[in-house]
Design a protein around this motif. Structure first.
Motif, short mmCIF file in Angstrom:
data_model
loop_
_atom_site.label_atom_id
_atom_site.label_comp_id
_atom_site.label_asym_id
_atom_site.label_seq_id
_atom_site.Cartn_x
_atom_site.Cartn_y
_atom_site.Cartn_z
N ILE A 1 66.17 -38.91 40.71
CA ILE A 1 67.04 -38.28 39.71
C ILE A 1 67.07 -39.08 38.42
O ILE A 1 66.82 -38.53 37.33
N THR A 2 67.41 -40.36 38.51
CA THR A 2 67.57 -41.16 37.29
C THR A 2 66.30 -41.24 36.46
O THR A 2 66.34 -41.01 35.25
N PRO A 3 65.13 -41.57 37.07
CA PRO A 3 63.90 -41.60 36.25
C PRO A 3 63.62 -40.26 35.57
O PRO A 3 63.20 -40.23 34.41
N TYR A 4 63.85 -39.16 36.30
CA TYR A 4 63.60 -37.84 35.70
C TYR A 4 64.52 -37.60 34.51
O TYR A 4 64.07 -37.17 33.43
N LEU A 5 65.81 -37.86 34.69
CA LEU A 5 66.78 -37.60 33.63
C LEU A 5 66.49 -38.44 32.38
O LEU A 5 66.51 -37.93 31.25
N LEU A 6 66.20 -39.71 32.57
CA LEU A 6 65.93 -40.58 31.41
C LEU A 6 64.67 -40.13 30.67
O LEU A 6 64.63 -40.14 29.43
N ARG A 7 63.65 -39.76 31.42
CA ARG A 7 62.41 -39.29 30.80
C ARG A 7 62.65 -37.98 30.04
O ARG A 7 62.20 -37.81 28.90
N CYS B 1 62.93 -50.18 44.89
CA CYS B 1 63.58 -50.89 45.99
C CYS B 1 65.04 -51.20 45.71
O CYS B 1 65.36 -51.95 44.79
N SER B 2 65.92 -50.63 46.50
CA SER B 2 67.29 -51.08 46.54
C SER B 2 67.41 -52.02 47.75
O SER B 2 66.41 -52.34 48.40
N ARG B 3 68.61 -52.49 48.05
CA ARG B 3 68.81 -53.42 49.17
C ARG B 3 68.21 -52.86 50.46
O ARG B 3 67.56 -53.58 51.23
N THR C 1 65.91 -52.44 42.02
CA THR C 1 67.06 -51.86 41.32
C THR C 1 68.04 -52.98 40.97
O THR C 1 67.85 -54.15 41.34
N VAL C 2 69.12 -52.60 40.29
CA VAL C 2 70.17 -53.59 39.99
C VAL C 2 70.71 -54.18 41.28
O VAL C 2 70.88 -55.40 41.40
N ALA C 3 70.97 -53.35 42.29
CA ALA C 3 71.52 -53.84 43.55
C ALA C 3 70.61 -54.87 44.20
O ALA C 3 71.05 -55.95 44.60
N ALA C 4 69.32 -54.54 44.32
CA ALA C 4 68.37 -55.45 44.96
C ALA C 4 68.18 -56.72 44.14
O ALA C 4 68.07 -57.82 44.68
N THR C 5 68.15 -56.58 42.82
CA THR C 5 67.96 -57.75 41.96
C THR C 5 69.17 -58.68 42.05
O THR C 5 69.01 -59.91 42.05
N MET C 6 70.37 -58.13 42.12
CA MET C 6 71.57 -58.95 42.31
C MET C 6 71.47 -59.75 43.61
O MET C 6 71.77 -60.96 43.64
N LEU C 7 71.08 -59.08 44.67
CA LEU C 7 70.96 -59.73 45.98
C LEU C 7 69.96 -60.88 45.92
O LEU C 7 70.23 -61.99 46.39
N ILE C 8 68.80 -60.63 45.32
CA ILE C 8 67.76 -61.65 45.23
C ILE C 8 68.19 -62.79 44.31
O ILE C 8 67.94 -63.97 44.60
N ALA C 9 68.84 -62.45 43.21
CA ALA C 9 69.33 -63.48 42.29
C ALA C 9 70.30 -64.41 43.00
O ALA C 9 70.24 -65.64 42.85
N THR D 1 66.15 -34.84 43.82
CA THR D 1 67.23 -35.55 44.51
C THR D 1 66.91 -37.04 44.68
O THR D 1 65.80 -37.49 44.38
N GLY D 2 67.91 -37.77 45.17
CA GLY D 2 67.74 -39.17 45.55
C GLY D 2 67.31 -40.07 44.42
O GLY D 2 67.72 -39.90 43.27
N PRO D 3 66.42 -41.03 44.73
CA PRO D 3 66.01 -42.02 43.73
C PRO D 3 65.19 -41.44 42.58
O PRO D 3 64.93 -42.13 41.59
#
Length: 270
Positions: free
Chosen positions: A213-219, A37-39, A55-63, A209-211
């Motif tokens: 990408i990052t999980p795939y690359l880190l794994r 979940c992003s914003r 995500t960082v974006a959503a967590t910032m908003l909630i914080a 593509t999209g969300p």
């Protein structure tokens, strides 16, 4: 020193700040049923009574909604390599430009285009601080070769900047504080770069593509480095949490000594 840690997620009952051990175990064991979940995703996840990890974006908003001013993560998202053609730019950067929360991280993830990420943050008016370093950290690697906008020597200096920005000047943008991974836990830079380049090629070939990408690359990078990147990841998260706790305690002291009260802006004022 005492700092209360709160973990955030979105769930079928709404947004939850402060997860229990059972909550965290549920999320880890039910990944297929937990949406990233992003914003943009929060309203839909809550409306359809789904589970989500933020995500960082959503967590910032909630914080910010919860009155939390210091938030710790591993590394932020940023401008992806090849963004000049894909326009793949993380919403984390937009949130840092619009939400008054200090984000403690080991810089931006190594898979990203670091100079473009820093340029974007500058455009957003985001102060990029280096915790005991002049060099912007690059997640698994302590130095990217690019300078931060301001070095801070300790938690008190970082807390003073947060207080001045959010409480004295009432700025509405966030602050990014880069904390280098401990030297003894730093991954081999050359090995990491080779793994990143291979993982990105494979990602393109598989048309991921999209969300995803990052999980795939880190794994994939963890596989290619035979676990070196994962070990650095765990170490940097622990180090970030310790640093974030120190900064939070110092910020609390400063605010208490200043007898300052702060009310979060209403949604209409944001």
């Amino acid at each position: 020193r005492r700092c209360v840690q709160e973990t955030v997620n979105a769930e079928y009952m709404g947004i939850k700040v402060g997860l229990t051990n059972d909550d965290i175990e549920f999320l880890s064991k039910n990944k297929k049923d937990v949406r990233k979940c992003s914003r943009r995703d929060l309203a839909a996840v809550i409306a359809f009574k789904q589970h989500g990890s933020t995500t960082v974006a959503a967590t910032m908003l909630i914080a910010q909604m919860a009155g939390i001013r210091v938030f710790v993560t591993g590394g932020i998202g940023g401008v992806h390599r090849g963004a000049e053609t894909t326009f793949d730019i993380s919403a984390d950067l937009i949130e840092l430009g619009t939400t008054p929360v200090a984000v403690i991280s080991a810089g931006a993830k190594s898979i990203l285009d670091i100079p473009k990420t820093l340029e974007y943050l500058e455009t957003q008016g985001v102060a990029v601080l280096g915790y005991q370093t002049d060099d912007f950290p690059m997640f698994f690697i302590s130095k990217s070769g690019y300078k931060v906008s301001q070095k801070v020597e300790n938690a008190q200096e970082a807390a003073n900047i947060i207080k001045t920005s959010f409480y004295d000047l009432c700025f509405r943008n966030g602050i990014l504080i880069g904390v280098p991974v401990p030297a003894e836990e730093e991954a081999n830079g050359e090995k990491i770069q080779v793994a990143i380049e291979q993982a990105i090629r494979e990602c393109d070939e598989q048309k991921i593509t999209g969300p995803n990408i990052t999980p795939y690359l880190l794994r994939r990078i963890n596989e290619l480095t035979e676990g070196d990147s994962s070990r650095s990841n765990v170490a940097l998260i622990k180090n970030n949490a310790k640093t974030g706790a120190l900064i939070s305690v110092e910020l609390s002291k400063i605010l208490n000594n200043s007898c300052l009260l702060y009310t979060s802006p209403s949604p209409r004022d944001s």
